[in-house]
Motif scaffolding. Structure first.
Motif, short mmCIF file in Angstrom:
data_model
loop_
_atom_site.label_atom_id
_atom_site.label_comp_id
_atom_site.label_asym_id
_atom_site.label_seq_id
_atom_site.Cartn_x
_atom_site.Cartn_y
_atom_site.Cartn_z
N MET A 141 0.89 18.82 8.23
CA MET A 141 1.82 19.93 8.03
C MET A 141 1.66 20.56 6.65
O MET A 141 1.71 21.78 6.49
N VAL A 142 1.45 19.71 5.63
CA VAL A 142 1.25 20.24 4.27
C VAL A 142 -0.02 21.07 4.20
O VAL A 142 -0.07 22.12 3.55
N LYS A 143 -1.07 20.62 4.88
CA LYS A 143 -2.32 21.38 4.88
C LYS A 143 -2.15 22.74 5.54
O LYS A 143 -2.93 23.66 5.29
N ASN A 144 -1.14 22.86 6.39
CA ASN A 144 -0.89 24.13 7.08
C ASN A 144 0.24 24.94 6.45
O ASN A 144 0.74 25.87 7.07
N GLY A 145 0.65 24.56 5.24
CA GLY A 145 1.59 25.40 4.52
C GLY A 145 2.96 24.83 4.28
O GLY A 145 3.74 25.42 3.54
N PHE A 146 3.30 23.71 4.90
CA PHE A 146 4.63 23.12 4.69
C PHE A 146 4.66 22.39 3.36
O PHE A 146 3.73 21.66 3.00
N PHE A 147 5.75 22.57 2.60
CA PHE A 147 5.92 21.87 1.33
C PHE A 147 7.26 21.14 1.35
O PHE A 147 8.30 21.77 1.55
N PRO A 148 7.27 19.81 1.16
CA PRO A 148 8.55 19.09 1.14
C PRO A 148 9.32 19.39 -0.13
O PRO A 148 8.73 19.57 -1.20
N ARG A 149 10.61 19.43 -0.02
CA ARG A 149 11.46 19.66 -1.19
C ARG A 149 11.41 18.45 -2.12
O ARG A 149 11.24 18.59 -3.33
N ARG A 150 11.56 17.23 -1.54
CA ARG A 150 11.49 15.99 -2.31
C ARG A 150 10.19 15.26 -1.98
O ARG A 150 9.57 15.52 -0.95
N ILE A 173 0.85 -1.19 0.00
CA ILE A 173 0.00 0.00 0.00
C ILE A 173 0.89 1.24 0.00
O ILE A 173 1.75 1.39 0.87
N PHE A 174 0.66 2.14 -0.98
CA PHE A 174 1.48 3.34 -1.15
C PHE A 174 0.64 4.60 -0.97
O PHE A 174 -0.53 4.63 -1.35
N SER A 175 1.26 5.63 -0.42
CA SER A 175 0.68 6.97 -0.40
C SER A 175 1.83 7.96 -0.43
O SER A 175 2.87 7.73 0.19
N SER A 176 1.65 9.07 -1.15
CA SER A 176 2.78 9.97 -1.35
C SER A 176 2.36 11.43 -1.26
O SER A 176 1.21 11.80 -1.55
N LEU A 177 3.31 12.25 -0.84
CA LEU A 177 3.22 13.71 -0.90
C LEU A 177 4.27 14.18 -1.90
O LEU A 177 5.46 13.89 -1.74
N GLU A 178 3.84 14.88 -2.91
CA GLU A 178 4.74 15.26 -4.00
C GLU A 178 5.65 16.40 -3.59
O GLU A 178 5.22 17.39 -3.00
N GLY A 179 6.94 16.25 -3.90
CA GLY A 179 7.90 17.31 -3.64
C GLY A 179 7.69 18.49 -4.57
O GLY A 179 7.28 18.32 -5.72
N ARG A 180 8.00 19.68 -4.10
CA ARG A 180 7.74 20.89 -4.88
C ARG A 180 8.96 21.36 -5.68
O ARG A 180 8.82 22.13 -6.61
#
Length: 480
Positions: free
Chosen positions: A439-448, A392-399
């Motif tokens: 954290m992403v919903k509150n404005g944080f964006f991962p680099r990768r 099972i996979f789930s991902s947050l895309e890097g910006r």
């Protein structure tokens, strides 16, 4: 005065080449007072003036560099547009029609504070209890239900992508029609003298060879290479014998079996000794009647598609891993080991081989104290079964670098409740996914890109993870 000097020199030349020299100043004469009255004073002053100029230029350059460095540091320190006070998230304002992503990362201290703020210990504990409420091996209904539950939990986090990666792999399970067995037989191996009940009949060693082994019983400590070397030097042969080994010693089950095969053993029994694993019935944990299951494939992934991804076994020619054992292997409990070892005779164990089994005098075997030449017979009747695996996979895309991944994964399956192994890993994985999603919903964006994975068939040798990696390797080889 200079014009007068030139006239005197010219007149001297006309009078016969008489050399005219200017008068040298007196030692106490002030050269700085009248510099134009003396050529020597002019010559001496010029290098002194140059040295002062160089010093002034150096000091000015140093001042400019220091000022530029301080301005650059202040500008970089304030470029984190989505960071407020320590531990506080400030949403990024998106400009209409423009893909606006922050280009600066967070400092490690700031990220650590944010993780502390959003991680919740009570959720981890609750997940461990929920995941470990029952056994959930790969291919079972309990395992399938847990996979579906984790998939829904990932979907509820509303990450960028959530999906399932499926494989058909060959796994080994205990037979339901013919149980593994252990007997004491006569010297000819024909008459069954006593059956030794396996107190934990569901325990087994995945990928053990199928069949029976009959022979003398030899105690080989942890089953390390140095243990077999010592037995050989002491004149104790294990060829054709069933060897009994303790769990631990810094070697895996698969390595123990490999060393036993090389020494010529016909079969192997593996037990947990109280000296290595506490077995207090008054506390939670291992009991003296519990055996420890483990795979004995010296490798990872599906051993019947080594080096290739396992889909349905039709894409590639049938083969098998060289790491599969050729002798039968069975885990037994400390009680069963004590019953067998207490009947052995032979040389005394060397120092350091003595465990803590009750009522056992540590001897090596291979004979029994009865003196009638009796032997041990073990039978392993596990079955191979093609099994559907689901990662099972789930991902947050890097910006900034979305094609580079940071992978966080945990084994999901377990032969038992699996609280210590799969339970803790799965709980931490889900809590990290929830935290980063928040954290992403509150404005944080991962680099990768961040990839969260729940792996299947980990107890069989990281089969799910290995098969997924082999898919990537295969695709990469096609693209090259």
């Amino acid at each position: 005065p200079m014009d007068t000097l030139r006239k005197l020199l010219q007149q001297g030349n006309e009078m016969g080449g008489t050399e005219m020299k200017p008068d040298q100043p007196e030692p106490d004469e002030d050269l700085e007072a009248e510099p134009n009255s003396d050529i020597t004073a002019l010559v001496v002053q010029q290098p002194q003036h140059r040295r002062k100029t160089v010093i002034y230029l150096f000091l000015c350059s140093l001042l400019i560099f220091t000022t530029a460095f301080l301005l650059g540091y202040v500008a970089f320190r304030g470029s984190c547009h989505y960071c407020g006070e320590v531990g506080e998230m400030v949403p990024v304002e998106d400009k209409p029609g423009i893909d606006h992503y922050p280009t600066a990362g967070m400092y490690p201290g700031e990220l650590r504070d944010m993780l502390k703020k959003y991680l919740q210990d009570e959720k981890i504990e609750a997940t461990i209890r929920r995941v470990s409420r029952t056994t959930h091996p790969s291919g079972s209904s309990e395992g399938t239900a847990l996979a579906a539950e984790i998939l829904e939990m990932f979907k509820d986090l509303h990450m960028d992508h959530t999906w399932t990666d499926s494989h058909y792999a060959t796994l080994q399970f205990p037979s339901r029609t013919q149980r593994n067995s252990l007997w004491i037989v006569d010297a000819e191996g024909e008459e069954m003298l006593e059956e030794i009940p396996l107190e934990d009949p569901d325990s087994y060693c995945a990928y053990s060879a199928i069949g029976t082994a009959t022979g003398g019983l030899v105690y080989v400590n942890y089953g390390r290479q140095e243990d077999f070397d010592w037995l050989r030097s002491a004149g104790v042969s294990v060829i054709g014998c069933v060897v009994m080994m303790r769990v631990g010693g810094g070697v895996s089950y698969a390595e123990k079996v490999l060393f036993a095969q090389k020494a010529g053993a016909g079969g192997a029994l593996i037990y947990p000794d109280p000296a290595d694993i506490p077995q207090d019935p008054r506390r939670l944990g291992l009991n003296s009647y519990t055996a420890i299951s483990e795979h004995v494939h010296l490798g990872s992934g599906d051993p019947f598609t080594p080096g290739f991804p396992s889909f349905n076994h039709t894409q590639f020619p049938p083969t098998q891993s060289s790491g599969l054992p050729v002798i039968p292997v069975q885990p037994i409990s400390a009680n069963v080991a004590s019953k067998l070892l207490s009947q052995l005779s032979g040389l005394a164990c060397p120092r350091g081989w003595q465990g803590r089994l009750p009522y056992v005098r540590c001897v090596l075997g291979p004979g029994f104290s009865s003196g009638d030449g009796r032997k041990v017979r073990m039978g392993v009747y596990n079955i191979m079964k093609p099994t559907l695996l689901n990662n099972i996979f789930s991902s947050l895309e890097g910006r900034i670098e979305p094609d580079q991944y940071i992978i966080m994964g945990a084994q999901r399956d377990a032969w038992g409740p699996g609280a210590v192994k799969s339970g803790v890993g799965t709980a931490v994985l889900l809590e990290l996914a929830r935290t980063f999603s928040h954290m992403v919903k509150n404005g944080f964006f991962p680099r990768r890109s961040l990839l969260f994975v729940s792996w299947d068939a980990g107890d069989f040798g990281n089969v799910g993870a290995t098969e997924w990696l082999e898919v990537g390797c295969l695709l990469n080889s096609f693209l090259q």
